[in-house]
Motif scaffolding. Structure first.
Motif, PDB file in Angstrom:
ATOM      1  N   ALA A 186     -49.568  27.662 -15.572  1.00 30.25           N
ATOM      2  CA  ALA A 186     -50.697  26.809 -15.539  1.00 30.25           C
ATOM      3  C   ALA A 186     -50.616  25.813 -14.576  1.00 30.25           C
ATOM      4  O   ALA A 186     -51.447  25.268 -13.687  1.00 30.25           O
ATOM      5  N   ILE A 187     -49.149  24.953 -14.312  1.00 28.65           N
ATOM      6  CA  ILE A 187     -48.803  24.209 -13.480  1.00 28.65           C
ATOM      7  C   ILE A 187     -49.360  24.564 -12.125  1.00 28.65           C
ATOM      8  O   ILE A 187     -49.769  23.781 -11.208  1.00 28.65           O
ATOM      9  N   ALA A 188     -48.640  25.993 -11.770  1.00 24.20           N
ATOM     10  CA  ALA A 188     -49.117  26.425 -10.403  1.00 24.20           C
ATOM     11  C   ALA A 188     -50.490  26.598 -10.127  1.00 24.20           C
ATOM     12  O   ALA A 188     -50.987  26.458  -9.022  1.00 24.20           O
ATOM     13  N   ALA A 189     -51.308  26.865 -11.156  1.00 28.00           N
ATOM     14  CA  ALA A 189     -52.683  27.071 -10.935  1.00 28.00           C
ATOM     15  C   ALA A 189     -53.443  25.796 -10.689  1.00 28.00           C
ATOM     16  O   ALA A 189     -54.170  25.782  -9.767  1.00 28.00           O
ATOM     17  N   ALA A 190     -53.027  24.729 -11.464  1.00 25.86           N
ATOM     18  CA  ALA A 190     -53.487  23.575 -10.914  1.00 25.86           C
ATOM     19  C   ALA A 190     -53.292  22.839  -9.816  1.00 25.86           C
ATOM     20  O   ALA A 190     -53.994  22.278  -9.156  1.00 25.86           O
ATOM     21  N   GLU A 191     -51.730  23.219  -9.359  1.00 26.59           N
ATOM     22  CA  GLU A 191     -51.544  23.069  -7.659  1.00 26.59           C
ATOM     23  C   GLU A 191     -52.385  23.760  -6.816  1.00 26.59           C
ATOM     24  O   GLU A 191     -52.576  23.152  -5.758  1.00 26.59           O
ATOM     25  N   THR A 205     -45.401  11.198 -26.708  1.00 28.65           N
ATOM     26  CA  THR A 205     -44.701  12.083 -26.255  1.00 28.65           C
ATOM     27  C   THR A 205     -45.759  13.703 -26.345  1.00 28.65           C
ATOM     28  O   THR A 205     -46.205  13.984 -27.197  1.00 28.65           O
ATOM     29  N   PRO A 206     -45.939  14.165 -25.008  1.00 30.53           N
ATOM     30  CA  PRO A 206     -46.813  15.340 -24.879  1.00 30.53           C
ATOM     31  C   PRO A 206     -46.496  16.483 -25.797  1.00 30.53           C
ATOM     32  O   PRO A 206     -45.299  16.840 -25.877  1.00 30.53           O
ATOM     33  N   ARG A 207     -47.418  17.010 -26.214  1.00 30.47           N
ATOM     34  CA  ARG A 207     -47.312  18.435 -27.165  1.00 30.47           C
ATOM     35  C   ARG A 207     -46.727  19.416 -26.289  1.00 30.47           C
ATOM     36  O   ARG A 207     -47.311  19.657 -25.018  1.00 30.47           O
ATOM     37  N   GLY A 208     -46.071  20.366 -26.843  1.00 27.86           N
ATOM     38  CA  GLY A 208     -45.590  21.593 -26.323  1.00 27.86           C
ATOM     39  C   GLY A 208     -44.552  21.506 -25.312  1.00 27.86           C
ATOM     40  O   GLY A 208     -43.786  20.339 -25.388  1.00 27.86           O
ATOM     41  N   SER A 209     -44.681  22.504 -24.199  1.00 23.94           N
ATOM     42  CA  SER A 209     -43.294  22.569 -23.416  1.00 23.94           C
ATOM     43  C   SER A 209     -43.364  21.431 -22.446  1.00 23.94           C
ATOM     44  O   SER A 209     -44.269  20.640 -21.987  1.00 23.94           O
ATOM     45  N   THR A 210     -42.050  21.006 -21.938  1.00 25.51           N
ATOM     46  CA  THR A 210     -41.712  19.836 -21.084  1.00 25.51           C
ATOM     47  C   THR A 210     -42.013  20.266 -19.752  1.00 25.51           C
ATOM     48  O   THR A 210     -41.609  19.543 -18.862  1.00 25.51           O
ATOM     49  N   ALA A 211     -42.537  21.325 -19.450  1.00 24.74           N
ATOM     50  CA  ALA A 211     -42.594  21.987 -17.982  1.00 24.74           C
ATOM     51  C   ALA A 211     -43.549  20.968 -17.215  1.00 24.74           C
ATOM     52  O   ALA A 211     -43.236  20.615 -16.248  1.00 24.74           O
ATOM     53  N   TRP A 212     -44.593  20.387 -17.983  1.00 22.01           N
ATOM     54  CA  TRP A 212     -45.529  19.761 -17.289  1.00 22.01           C
ATOM     55  C   TRP A 212     -44.794  18.265 -17.148  1.00 22.01           C
ATOM     56  O   TRP A 212     -45.113  17.749 -16.072  1.00 22.01           O
ATOM     57  N   ASP A 213     -44.108  17.733 -18.065  1.00 16.52           N
ATOM     58  CA  ASP A 213     -43.511  16.325 -17.862  1.00 16.52           C
ATOM     59  C   ASP A 213     -42.596  16.372 -16.304  1.00 16.52           C
ATOM     60  O   ASP A 213     -42.721  15.470 -15.575  1.00 16.52           O
ATOM     61  N   GLY A 214     -41.768  17.472 -16.159  1.00 19.58           N
ATOM     62  CA  GLY A 214     -41.099  17.493 -15.165  1.00 19.58           C
ATOM     63  C   GLY A 214     -41.914  17.925 -13.841  1.00 19.58           C
ATOM     64  O   GLY A 214     -41.785  17.575 -12.729  1.00 19.58           O
ATOM     65  N   ILE A 257     -56.204  28.336 -22.767  1.00 24.56           N
ATOM     66  CA  ILE A 257     -56.342  29.369 -23.910  1.00 24.56           C
ATOM     67  C   ILE A 257     -55.704  30.488 -23.268  1.00 24.56           C
ATOM     68  O   ILE A 257     -55.804  31.134 -22.130  1.00 24.56           O
ATOM     69  N   GLY A 258     -55.034  31.166 -24.309  1.00 28.03           N
ATOM     70  CA  GLY A 258     -54.127  32.591 -23.992  1.00 28.03           C
ATOM     71  C   GLY A 258     -52.632  32.333 -23.519  1.00 28.03           C
ATOM     72  O   GLY A 258     -52.150  33.114 -23.531  1.00 28.03           O
ATOM     73  N   LEU A 259     -52.459  30.951 -22.982  1.00 28.41           N
ATOM     74  CA  LEU A 259     -51.122  30.710 -22.692  1.00 28.41           C
ATOM     75  C   LEU A 259     -50.297  29.935 -23.673  1.00 28.41           C
ATOM     76  O   LEU A 259     -50.901  29.050 -24.215  1.00 28.41           O
ATOM     77  N   GLU A 260     -49.069  30.388 -23.867  1.00 28.70           N
ATOM     78  CA  GLU A 260     -48.334  29.660 -25.085  1.00 28.70           C
ATOM     79  C   GLU A 260     -48.075  28.443 -24.759  1.00 28.70           C
ATOM     80  O   GLU A 260     -47.455  28.072 -23.627  1.00 28.70           O
ATOM     81  N   GLU A 261     -48.475  27.324 -25.457  1.00 35.13           N
ATOM     82  CA  GLU A 261     -48.248  25.925 -25.285  1.00 35.13           C
ATOM     83  C   GLU A 261     -46.726  25.598 -25.098  1.00 35.13           C
ATOM     84  O   GLU A 261     -46.277  24.592 -24.424  1.00 35.13           O
ATOM     85  N   ASN A 262     -45.957  26.290 -26.007  1.00 35.84           N
ATOM     86  CA  ASN A 262     -44.573  25.990 -26.067  1.00 35.84           C
ATOM     87  C   ASN A 262     -43.578  26.712 -25.208  1.00 35.84           C
ATOM     88  O   ASN A 262     -42.569  26.532 -24.869  1.00 35.84           O
ATOM     89  N   SER A 263     -44.167  27.536 -24.317  1.00 37.32           N
ATOM     90  CA  SER A 263     -43.601  28.473 -23.259  1.00 37.32           C
ATOM     91  C   SER A 263     -43.532  27.999 -21.692  1.00 37.32           C
ATOM     92  O   SER A 263     -44.424  27.549 -21.217  1.00 37.32           O
ATOM     93  N   ALA A 264     -42.302  27.504 -21.273  1.00 41.37           N
ATOM     94  CA  ALA A 264     -41.998  26.775 -20.145  1.00 41.37           C
ATOM     95  C   ALA A 264     -42.656  27.917 -19.142  1.00 41.37           C
ATOM     96  O   ALA A 264     -43.113  27.451 -17.952  1.00 41.37           O
ATOM     97  N   THR A 265     -42.361  29.295 -19.370  1.00 40.34           N
ATOM     98  CA  THR A 265     -42.777  30.162 -18.262  1.00 40.34           C
ATOM     99  C   THR A 265     -44.449  30.205 -18.181  1.00 40.34           C
ATOM    100  O   THR A 265     -44.847  30.311 -17.099  1.00 40.34           O
TER     101      THR A 265
END
Length: 368
Positions: free
Chosen positions: A186-191, A213-222, A173-181
């Protein structure tokens, strides 16, 4: 690699921490020169170890994405219980028992019946999950420094082998779902959570309306090590292993959602409607024509040709199926456990109707 390793720590508002904060909160940075590996040293790196063979691997970041109503939470609960007990999940090896933290970010009120239903269908004493499976009834906000730091401590202190975030939307919440940045944060926090406990972090996410296909940015896919995608409806589901970074992928696994009412023994004083739920189980190979008897086909024909939309009682089905009582109840159990029929009535007054999985299995005489 986490933000901490890059020397960029965030404060509780998501802004870069001051030098003093970074020094006290972040681990000492290992110089890049000291991280270099020779070819021989690469050979000393351990190969990926399965957490659930073919689905999840130790100390990795994974995602499971699916459309709403695809039974993804039921699948995640079944995986979590299997890992907590160290028992195979629907034929897929679980090498050892690991403590599990299930983050029920969308609410925990319905989890008890789902977990107990899995235990009953699996023949497992729920007491075995004590001190193995923990439920956090609130989100971990991956954009909040305090939340992530506390989650790291919690996972490390418990010794978690698996942390499930259900769902990503509620944990970002508060993080733009479509923003790779912003999703990169969020990915760095999960790591960070993964690295703190050496655990697997499984992120449950919504897919777009048109498919898995996951919703939002493809940053998570990679960014994830394992990318699982799920589709499901009308008690039938499929999980595709879209990607594992260093393990075989591209496979598909089929499941069915079995309606189950938890016994009053496990949930005393709870109304029947609150004990009714689903359990996701494997259906791979279950429509093999050689695996079912003629009496099962005969009973299926009775269900499909004679039943109303409200279903038929066992007594009525017995009358119209023209098979012996003992054979009838064996065939009824087969149809029920394989998800070919479902109870549209109550626990005390069952009314059986056919499911989409049953129609698919028996279509054109495929099952005999």
């Amino acid at each position: 690699m986490s933000l901490a390793e890059y020397g960029t720590e965030l404060d509780e508002n998501g802004h870069p921490a001051t030098p003093d904060d970074a020094t006290t909160r972040a681990p000492a940075r290992v110089p890049l020169r000291d991280r270099l590996l020779t070819l021989d040293e690469l050979g000393n790196l351990a190969p990926p170890e399965p957490l659930i063979d073919g689905f999840l691997y130790r100390n990795t970041l994974a995602q499971l994405s699916a459309t709403a109503g695809s039974y993804k939470t039921f699948a995640a609960i079944a995986m979590s219980c299997s890992v907590a007990l160290g028992e195979a999940w629907e034929g897929h090896r679980v090498p050892s028992a690991e403590k599990v933290i299930y983050v029920a970010a969308e609410g925990a009120s319905g989890l008890r019946s789902r977990i107990l239903a899995w235990c009953e269908l699996s023949g497992c004493d729920p007491r075995r999950l004590s001190d193995q499976l923990y439920v956090l009834p609130c989100p971990i906000q991956l954009g909040n420094f305090a939340d992530v730091s506390e989650a790291c401590d919690m996972a490390r202190e418990i010794g978690a082998g698996l942390v499930v975030l259900d769902t990503r939307a509620k944990c970002t919440i508060g993080l733009e779902e479509n923003s790779a940045t912003e999703q990169g944060r969020a990915i760095a926090a999960a790591e960070r959570i993964q690295e703190a406990a050496g655990c697997t972090v499984l992120d449950i996410h919504h897919a777009g309306r048109s498919g898995s296909t996951p919703r939002g940015s493809t940053a998570w896919d990679g960014g994830v090590w394992s990318d699982l995608r799920m589709e499901g409806s009308d008690l039938v589901a499929k999980i595709s292993c879209e990607k594992h970074k260093d393990a075989p992928s591209g496979c598909e696994h089929h499941f069915r959602a079995v309606p189950h009412t938890v016994s009053e023994t496990l949930m005393p004083g709870v109304p029947e409607t609150a004990r009714q739920t689903l359990v996701v189980v494997s259906s791979d190979g279950e429509t093999d024509p050689l695996s079912l008897t003629g009496s099962v086909r005969q009973l299926w024909d009775a269900v499909e040709t004679a039943s109303t939309s409200a279903g038929m009682s066992p007594a009525t089905l017995l009358d119209v199926s023209d098979i012996s009582r003992a054979t009838f109840y064996r065939a009824l159990k087969t149809l029920q456990t394989r998800g070919f029929i479902k109870n549209a009535g109550t626990e005390k007054r069952p009314m059986w109707v056919g499911t989409a999985l049953g129609r698919q299995a028996f279509k054109g005489g495929a099952v005999s």
